[in-house]
Design a protein around this motif. Structure first.
Motif, mmCIF file in Angstrom:
data_model
loop_
_atom_site.group_PDB
_atom_site.id
_atom_site.type_symbol
_atom_site.label_atom_id
_atom_site.label_comp_id
_atom_site.label_asym_id
_atom_site.label_seq_id
_atom_site.Cartn_x
_atom_site.Cartn_y
_atom_site.Cartn_z
ATOM 1 N N PRO A 49 10.772 15.059 -23.366
ATOM 2 C CA PRO A 49 11.148 14.271 -22.188
ATOM 3 C C PRO A 49 11.879 15.127 -21.167
ATOM 4 O O PRO A 49 12.583 16.072 -21.518
ATOM 5 C CB PRO A 49 12.065 13.187 -22.770
ATOM 6 N N GLU A 106 13.816 10.558 -18.033
ATOM 7 C CA GLU A 106 13.471 10.215 -19.416
ATOM 8 C C GLU A 106 14.354 10.969 -20.400
ATOM 9 O O GLU A 106 14.743 10.430 -21.435
ATOM 10 C CB GLU A 106 11.998 10.532 -19.683
ATOM 11 N N LYS A 148 17.692 9.242 -20.563
ATOM 12 C CA LYS A 148 17.623 8.032 -21.380
ATOM 13 C C LYS A 148 17.558 8.382 -22.865
ATOM 14 O O LYS A 148 18.148 7.697 -23.704
ATOM 15 C CB LYS A 148 16.401 7.208 -20.980
ATOM 16 N N THR A 149 16.820 9.455 -23.182
ATOM 17 C CA THR A 149 16.714 9.873 -24.578
ATOM 18 C C THR A 149 18.070 10.297 -25.127
ATOM 19 O O THR A 149 18.456 9.920 -26.243
ATOM 20 C CB THR A 149 15.714 11.039 -24.703
ATOM 21 N N TYR A 189 15.700 0.523 -23.469
ATOM 22 C CA TYR A 189 15.029 1.804 -23.243
ATOM 23 C C TYR A 189 13.554 1.816 -23.640
ATOM 24 O O TYR A 189 12.815 2.687 -23.190
ATOM 25 C CB TYR A 189 15.751 2.910 -24.021
ATOM 26 N N LYS A 240 9.575 3.996 -27.418
ATOM 27 C CA LYS A 240 9.291 5.432 -27.345
ATOM 28 C C LYS A 240 10.567 6.233 -27.124
ATOM 29 O O LYS A 240 10.782 7.274 -27.760
ATOM 30 C CB LYS A 240 8.289 5.702 -26.224
ATOM 31 N N THR A 241 11.419 5.760 -26.225
ATOM 32 C CA THR A 241 12.669 6.471 -25.938
ATOM 33 C C THR A 241 13.606 6.422 -27.136
ATOM 34 O O THR A 241 14.264 7.417 -27.464
ATOM 35 C CB THR A 241 13.358 5.854 -24.710
ATOM 36 N N ALA A 245 12.446 8.885 -29.694
ATOM 37 C CA ALA A 245 12.831 10.249 -29.314
ATOM 38 C C ALA A 245 14.329 10.460 -29.507
ATOM 39 O O ALA A 245 14.774 11.547 -29.885
ATOM 40 C CB ALA A 245 12.446 10.511 -27.861
ATOM 41 N N GLY A 246 15.120 9.413 -29.258
ATOM 42 C CA GLY A 246 16.566 9.516 -29.445
ATOM 43 C C GLY A 246 16.953 9.712 -30.897
ATOM 44 O O GLY A 246 17.935 10.399 -31.201
ATOM 45 N N GLU A 248 17.246 13.189 -31.848
ATOM 46 C CA GLU A 248 18.338 13.948 -31.229
ATOM 47 C C GLU A 248 19.709 13.412 -31.624
ATOM 48 O O GLU A 248 20.712 13.767 -31.016
ATOM 49 C CB GLU A 248 18.200 13.896 -29.702
#
Length: 248
Positions: free
Chosen positions: A85, A89, A92-93, A113, A116-117, A120-121, A124
């Protein structure tokens, strides 16, 4: 006896030798400091080899870059590459990752969010604090270094992204904690209906009432049922909120 000219010459040579030795020690310390700054604790083997082998900082920099390039995974047809991202994006992630890290539920975050976000979060969630600051500085185009000191922290908090992300994370955590607390009022009160906007009286019988003073002989008087009343009235409330927009 040694002639005075020879003695003076010998003294100059000794002083020159001492100065040269001091300069050599100073240069060696500067070289080692530069190598340590370049490696930054992430390449200990290169650091040890560079110090022992007398490498210059330029050689160390080249070696570190070669190592970084060599450690990058080579893409092939059997690897599924996901696009990282970027920009909004990415923000937001990062925000979703920090929310997950402090315990905000994934289901609640998906409403804000998207799935998908949030997915991805999740990848992380373990982002170190240093990397969080660097990513926020990248988002706002602020120069950053490989170090992690007070200057880096101040620079990160001067950005728009970092304070905004931390504020949103705190608000979402507070909201979740607030909503998790059961409403006590519904256990103490009952609901009722009003047919119009006129003032209405509500009545109830209670055996509590006001407590009565106890006489000197200690007698406690008997209570009885009494009627209590309260007034209720419907009304309409509203307010316009005006937002100001600042264009940089």
């Amino acid at each position: 006896a040694t002639p005075p000219a020879i003695q003076a010459s010998a003294g100059d040579v000794a002083a020159t030798a001492r100065e040269a030795a001091q300069n050599a020690v100073k240069a060696e310390r500067e070289r080692i400091s530069a190598i340590q700054a370049i490696c930054d604790g992430e390449f200990p083997e290169i650091e040890r080899e560079a110090i022992a082998g007398g490498w210059t900082p330029e050689v160390v920099t080249k070696k570190v870059l070669e190592t970084i390039r060599a450690e990058r995974p080579a893409a092939n047809v059997n690897i599924s590459v996901k696009t990282a991202p970027e920009g909004g994006e990415l923000r937001k992630t990062i925000e979703a990752a920090m929310c997950l890290r402090v315990g905000v539920s994934a289901d609640q975050l998906e409403k804000s969010y998207g799935g998908k976000t949030v997915e991805a979060g999740m990848a992380e969630m373990d982002m170190p604090l240093k990397q969080l600051l660097i990513e926020c500085m990248k988002l706002d185009g602020i120069p950053y270094s490989r170090g992690f000191d007070n200057e880096t922290i101040r620079a990160a908090f001067s950005s728009v992204s970092l304070p905004g992300i931390l504020s949103n994370v705190a608000n979402k955590k507070l909201l979740q904690s607030y909503e998790a607390q059961p409403i006590i009022a519904m256990k103490l009160c009952s609901t009722g209906d009003l047919n119009d906007f006129k003032e209405n009286d509500r009545f109830r019988l209670t055996d509590v009432g006001d407590l009565l003073p106890i006489a000197a002989d200690g007698e406690i008087k008997d209570g009885g049922l009494i009627e209590e009343s309260a007034k209720n009235q419907l009304d309409t409330y509203g307010k316009k909120f005006w937002a100001s927009v600042r264009i940089a």
